[in-house]
Design an enzyme around this catalytic site. Sequence first.
Site, PDB file in Angstrom:
ATOM      1  N   ASP A 249       0.842  -1.192   0.000  1.00  0.00           N
ATOM      2  CA  ASP A 249       0.000   0.000   0.000  1.00  0.00           C
ATOM      3  C   ASP A 249       0.883   1.250   0.000  1.00  0.00           C
ATOM      4  OD1 ASP A 249       0.737   0.650   2.638  1.00  0.00           O
ATOM      5  OD2 ASP A 249      -0.947  -0.440   3.507  1.00  0.00           O
ATOM      6  N   LYS A 271      -4.086   2.931  -1.672  1.00  0.00           N
ATOM      7  CA  LYS A 271      -5.390   3.598  -1.591  1.00  0.00           C
ATOM      8  C   LYS A 271      -5.199   4.927  -0.888  1.00  0.00           C
ATOM      9  CE  LYS A 271      -8.294  -0.515  -1.201  1.00  0.00           C
ATOM     10  NZ  LYS A 271      -9.349  -1.146  -0.398  1.00  0.00           N
ATOM     11  N   MET A 384      -6.676   7.991   9.827  1.00  0.00           N
ATOM     12  CA  MET A 384      -7.283   8.715   8.707  1.00  0.00           C
ATOM     13  C   MET A 384      -8.162   9.857   9.224  1.00  0.00           C
ATOM     14  SD  MET A 384      -8.174   5.358   6.363  1.00  0.00           S
ATOM     15  CE  MET A 384      -8.674   4.365   7.779  1.00  0.00           C
TER      16      MET A 384
END
Length: 464
Positions: A249, A271, A384
């Site tokens: 990732d 992502k 996040m």
Amino acid sequence: MKHFPIFVALEGRRVVLSGGGEAALAKLRLLLKTEANLTVFSSDPATEIENWANEGRLRLVRRAMEPGDATCAVLFYAADEDDAEDARTSAIARADGAMVNIVDNLGDSEFITPAIVDRDPVTVAIGTEGAAPVLARAIKSDLEARLPATLGPLARIGKAFRKAVDVLPMGRKRRDFWSEYYFNAGPRAMDQGGEEAVQDALPALLDKHQHAQERDGHVAFVGAGPGDPELLTLKARKALDTADVVIHDRLVTKDILELARREAILINAGKEGFGPSMSQDDINALIIEHAQTGAQVVRLKGGDPTVFGRLDEEIEAVMAAGIGWHVVPGITAASASVASLGQSLTKRGRNSSVRLVTGHDMKGYADHDWASLARPGEVAAVYMGKKSARFIQGRLLMYGADRTTPVSIIENASRPDQRILATTLSGLVNDLDASDLNGPALMLIGLAPRAAEAAFSDIQQEFA
């Protein structure tokens, strides 16, 4: 990298050195281990150099260098221990076409000689580009202690057997053979009966690998940790060492990807919240596609793959395809971030639990038990959370959280470019907007850096 490391073929080739003192002796002790034709120019050579010349190990010319003396030399060492003479002899050598090294003069040298660990034919070269010779010697000492003396004989025997191993197909079959030879069968035979036993064991080992069934593909879900390669677990390193394919990732750092085998295929399946992404279905298909070819696949995820990494979906897809798998946990971003604050996630008398929450999920901003999170003393690690900071701030204040609750945002936790933004719940959005934090970051609600803890206590008392 200012100096590109190479191994120069010296067998039967000419190497010239000017000088006869201690600097010359140091270089010659190393060069005499090679199969080069050595020529030394010195009007006053050390006794040791004279002895080597008498033994036929080098050619000694008892005068200063003159033009043409370095003709056909591949390397030249200026070891005159005099700046003016070093400049003169190196200019002659350059004119004659040799690459030049001037002892203790990095700036005017065209190449440098690294510290060497010699397990002939296995040679480990250690260079610091002249910045830290003491460090190079320390690394050399550590490697010499780690590498067994039998490594050289094993490598020589293995080299002689390489042609026979061509019956195995390129790739994993050959790697498996050599891995078993160097790390299992070879050392065991050497301990039992020396070099002869090693040579006797090789045909049987080759036959075993010729008739071995192909290994099934396998998937390792590996945590890469927060970014510092030194925080990678030993199991994670082992998985990267054996991987045919690494699907990673965007949070996995270049330093960690450098640890994968050079032949491994590296695939970025990153992502980004509210940004361009590879779909989860595509990632699942990619993992399965490579594993079904028999590849050893590492699905490499930043932090710990069990924390907000959609691990369950990937495992279920792999299981449905009948592919074997295992999980290698990693250091979490929360652990690395709180360590950078000099704090702990839980503390007696403050909080007996900690929440790991996400700022957004597949449906947008993630909802949580805000009433519980807003209670005094609660600690939450928000993944996040940068782009959802205004939403988080609003929800916590709506449910009665203290406006002076400390909030810390740690960008690039554990990495050399780590930065910490210390603020309060009321100042969160403004301070974040005013900052230039643009790397991956984790938000810790209820915790301040230890160095700033007293200041936050004063703020809370002021508003009490």
